[in-house]
Design a protein around this motif. Structure first.
Motif, PDB file in Angstrom:
ATOM      1  N   GLY A 179       0.799  -1.219   0.000  1.00  0.00           N
ATOM      2  CA  GLY A 179       0.000   0.000   0.000  1.00  0.00           C
ATOM      3  C   GLY A 179       0.830   1.267   0.000  1.00  0.00           C
ATOM      4  N   LEU A 180       2.050   1.196   0.524  1.00  0.00           N
ATOM      5  CA  LEU A 180       2.901   2.390   0.606  1.00  0.00           C
ATOM      6  C   LEU A 180       3.363   2.871  -0.761  1.00  0.00           C
ATOM      7  CD1 LEU A 180       5.102   1.608   3.745  1.00  0.00           C
ATOM      8  CD2 LEU A 180       3.237   3.264   3.547  1.00  0.00           C
ATOM      9  N   SER A 181       3.235   2.024  -1.796  1.00  0.00           N
ATOM     10  CA  SER A 181       3.631   2.486  -3.126  1.00  0.00           C
ATOM     11  C   SER A 181       2.685   3.567  -3.642  1.00  0.00           C
ATOM     12  CB  SER A 181       3.677   1.316  -4.113  1.00  0.00           C
ATOM     13  OG  SER A 181       2.395   0.796  -4.352  1.00  0.00           O
ATOM     14  N   GLU A 182       1.498   3.682  -3.044  1.00  0.00           N
ATOM     15  CA  GLU A 182       0.565   4.716  -3.501  1.00  0.00           C
ATOM     16  C   GLU A 182       1.056   6.128  -3.168  1.00  0.00           C
ATOM     17  OE1 GLU A 182      -4.220   4.916  -3.746  1.00  0.00           O
ATOM     18  OE2 GLU A 182      -3.053   3.126  -4.070  1.00  0.00           O
ATOM     19  N   PRO A 183       1.438   6.422  -1.917  1.00  0.00           N
ATOM     20  CA  PRO A 183       2.042   7.745  -1.683  1.00  0.00           C
ATOM     21  C   PRO A 183       3.357   7.939  -2.425  1.00  0.00           C
ATOM     22  CG  PRO A 183       2.089   6.394   0.319  1.00  0.00           C
ATOM     23  CD  PRO A 183       1.188   5.718  -0.654  1.00  0.00           C
ATOM     24  N   VAL A 184       4.093   6.837  -2.698  1.00  0.00           N
ATOM     25  CA  VAL A 184       5.303   6.960  -3.516  1.00  0.00           C
ATOM     26  C   VAL A 184       4.931   7.416  -4.928  1.00  0.00           C
ATOM     27  CG1 VAL A 184       7.185   5.675  -4.611  1.00  0.00           C
ATOM     28  CG2 VAL A 184       6.648   5.286  -2.208  1.00  0.00           C
ATOM     29  N   GLY A 185       3.852   6.858  -5.468  1.00  0.00           N
ATOM     30  CA  GLY A 185       3.369   7.297  -6.782  1.00  0.00           C
ATOM     31  C   GLY A 185       2.977   8.762  -6.775  1.00  0.00           C
ATOM     32  N   ALA A 186       2.353   9.203  -5.686  1.00  0.00           N
ATOM     33  CA  ALA A 186       1.987  10.615  -5.569  1.00  0.00           C
ATOM     34  C   ALA A 186       3.230  11.501  -5.558  1.00  0.00           C
ATOM     35  CB  ALA A 186       1.164  10.829  -4.299  1.00  0.00           C
ATOM     36  N   LEU A 187       4.253  11.082  -4.824  1.00  0.00           N
ATOM     37  CA  LEU A 187       5.504  11.856  -4.784  1.00  0.00           C
ATOM     38  C   LEU A 187       6.173  11.901  -6.153  1.00  0.00           C
ATOM     39  CD1 LEU A 187       6.998  10.661  -1.372  1.00  0.00           C
ATOM     40  CD2 LEU A 187       6.276  13.001  -1.943  1.00  0.00           C
ATOM     41  N   LEU A 188       6.139  10.768  -6.868  1.00  0.00           N
ATOM     42  CA  LEU A 188       6.700  10.749  -8.213  1.00  0.00           C
ATOM     43  C   LEU A 188       5.967  11.716  -9.134  1.00  0.00           C
ATOM     44  CD1 LEU A 188       7.352   6.931  -8.823  1.00  0.00           C
ATOM     45  CD2 LEU A 188       9.066   8.736  -8.638  1.00  0.00           C
ATOM     46  N   ALA A 189       4.628  11.728  -9.013  1.00  0.00           N
ATOM     47  CA  ALA A 189       3.835  12.637  -9.839  1.00  0.00           C
ATOM     48  C   ALA A 189       4.207  14.087  -9.569  1.00  0.00           C
ATOM     49  CB  ALA A 189       2.347  12.418  -9.577  1.00  0.00           C
ATOM     50  N   TRP A 190       4.511  14.400  -8.315  1.00  0.00           N
ATOM     51  CA  TRP A 190       4.824  15.783  -7.947  1.00  0.00           C
ATOM     52  C   TRP A 190       6.269  16.164  -8.263  1.00  0.00           C
ATOM     53  CZ3 TRP A 190       6.929  17.445  -2.726  1.00  0.00           C
ATOM     54  CH2 TRP A 190       7.017  18.842  -2.643  1.00  0.00           C
ATOM     55  N   LEU A 191       7.212  15.265  -7.913  1.00  0.00           N
ATOM     56  CA  LEU A 191       8.620  15.631  -7.985  1.00  0.00           C
ATOM     57  C   LEU A 191       9.287  15.310  -9.321  1.00  0.00           C
ATOM     58  CD1 LEU A 191       9.769  14.371  -4.469  1.00  0.00           C
ATOM     59  CD2 LEU A 191       9.333  16.743  -5.150  1.00  0.00           C
ATOM     60  N   VAL A 192       8.902  14.183  -9.935  1.00  0.00           N
ATOM     61  CA  VAL A 192       9.647  13.693 -11.094  1.00  0.00           C
ATOM     62  C   VAL A 192       8.842  13.786 -12.385  1.00  0.00           C
ATOM     63  CG1 VAL A 192      10.881  11.721 -12.075  1.00  0.00           C
ATOM     64  CG2 VAL A 192      10.948  12.135  -9.611  1.00  0.00           C
ATOM     65  N   LEU A 193       7.636  13.221 -12.347  1.00  0.00           N
ATOM     66  CA  LEU A 193       6.867  13.082 -13.584  1.00  0.00           C
ATOM     67  C   LEU A 193       6.003  14.291 -13.916  1.00  0.00           C
ATOM     68  CD1 LEU A 193       5.734   9.357 -13.297  1.00  0.00           C
ATOM     69  CD2 LEU A 193       7.675  10.300 -14.544  1.00  0.00           C
ATOM     70  N   GLY A 194       5.959  15.251 -13.005  1.00  0.00           N
ATOM     71  CA  GLY A 194       5.109  16.418 -13.230  1.00  0.00           C
ATOM     72  C   GLY A 194       5.227  17.008 -14.615  1.00  0.00           C
ATOM     73  N   PRO A 195       6.450  17.310 -15.081  1.00  0.00           N
ATOM     74  CA  PRO A 195       6.584  17.911 -16.418  1.00  0.00           C
ATOM     75  C   PRO A 195       6.239  16.952 -17.566  1.00  0.00           C
ATOM     76  CG  PRO A 195       8.537  18.317 -15.066  1.00  0.00           C
ATOM     77  CD  PRO A 195       7.727  17.268 -14.368  1.00  0.00           C
ATOM     78  N   PHE A 196       6.324  15.644 -17.313  1.00  0.00           N
ATOM     79  CA  PHE A 196       6.127  14.667 -18.383  1.00  0.00           C
ATOM     80  C   PHE A 196       4.776  13.967 -18.307  1.00  0.00           C
ATOM     81  CE2 PHE A 196      10.571  14.692 -16.956  1.00  0.00           C
ATOM     82  CZ  PHE A 196      11.171  15.244 -18.071  1.00  0.00           C
ATOM     83  N   LEU A 197       4.069  14.125 -17.189  1.00  0.00           N
ATOM     84  CA  LEU A 197       2.810  13.408 -17.008  1.00  0.00           C
ATOM     85  C   LEU A 197       1.768  13.940 -17.982  1.00  0.00           C
ATOM     86  CD1 LEU A 197       1.882  11.151 -15.127  1.00  0.00           C
ATOM     87  CD2 LEU A 197       0.864  12.883 -13.652  1.00  0.00           C
ATOM     88  N   SER A 198       1.306  13.064 -18.838  1.00  0.00           N
ATOM     89  CA  SER A 198       0.339  13.438 -19.869  1.00  0.00           C
ATOM     90  C   SER A 198      -0.781  12.411 -19.888  1.00  0.00           C
ATOM     91  CB  SER A 198       1.023  13.476 -21.239  1.00  0.00           C
ATOM     92  OG  SER A 198       1.460  12.173 -21.607  1.00  0.00           O
TER      93      SER A 198
END
Length: 260
Positions: free
Chosen positions: A188-207
């Motif tokens: 279950g902890l991978s869900e907040p990890v996914g949220a952090l990735l969306a904010w910190l890493v994938l934000g510019p590339f998330l489409s």
């Protein structure tokens, strides 16, 4: 960090940690009893299949068709779906069985080795599954608090039986409630990890196209686990009517979750 980011991260974390609620089943169930195990596995299979068919797959189709058009979107959808199946097949072959005594004979209930293997494969599949869910919950919560709450609630409802999927086989094979609960919590902890990735890493590339492809890949992962692992394992206990009823209940619960 603004309040919108904190709010979105909190929603994603709450949705992910609901997996631990399902893992509490190991403190209620009795080790060695066939009926609860057959019911838990059948129910989890129904939930996984339902979430894939009624939630992830339609969302992937919508995102990819809107971003790439119907023809190109379909081919990316198909390729990502097959990639999810291939990835899970590889995980299934690479994850070793735990070296303990006892293995179910053909046609019998799964032995300790196969149950531990099933728990680990399910944990890895749910880890992958929760990453894009965390991204989706974060993006929805960041854009609109009400929408984020609805998405987080729907995800939390189907994360609860996913906790059962991971915890029960590991508990039955090892006898350790703490280990079973810990593995489910980790998934279950991978869900907040996914949220952090969306904010910190994938934000510019998330489409929409990238998110749709990820959803399609996860759909392949979930369906493979449900059909190739969970249903045969539940069926192997010989509680055929209970297995069918449990699968139906899981499908119904997952359908209700998509309507919230």
């Amino acid at each position: 960090m603004d309040s919108g980011v904190l709010q979105a991260l909190a929603l994603s974390s709450a949705a992910g940690l609901s997996t631990a609620l399902g893992a509490l089943a190991v403190f209620l169930g009795r080790r060695g009893s066939d009926a609860p195990m057959a019911a838990a596995l059948g129910f989890a299979a129904g939930v996984m299949a339902g979430v894939s068919l009624w939630d992830l797959f339609p969302e992937a189709i919508s995102l990819l068709a809107g971003a790439l058009g119907r023809r190109r979107g379909f081919w990316l959808l198909f390729a990502a779906f097959l990639a999810g199946i291939a990835l899970t097949f590889a995980i299934d072959r690479l994850v070793p069985d735990r070296p303990v005594t006892g293995k179910g004979a053909p046609g019998s209930a799964p032995g300790k080795r196969s149950l531990f293997h099933l728990g680990l494969v399910s944990m890895l599949a749910i880890l992958l599954h929760n990453l894009p869910e965390g991204m989706a919950t974060f993006m929805a919560g960041y854009q609109d608090a009400g929408l984020g709450l609805s998405v987080a609630l729907a995800i939390a409802l189907h994360n609860i039986p996913e906790g059962v999927t991971v915890a029960m086989p590991i508990y039955q094979s090892t006898g350790s409630r703490a280990r079973a609960f810990g593995c489910a919590l980790l998934s279950g902890l991978s869900e907040p990890v996914g949220a952090l990735l969306a904010w910190l890493v994938l934000g510019p590339f998330l489409s929409p196209a990238l998110l749709g492809a990820v959803f399609s890949l996860v759909c392949g992962v979930m369906l493979f686990i449900a059909v190739e692992e969970l249903i045969p394992a539940s069926w192997g206990f010989g509680r055929y009517r209970l297995t069918l009823l449990s699968i139906g209940a899981g499908l119904a619960i997952s359908w209700l979750g998509t309507r919230l």
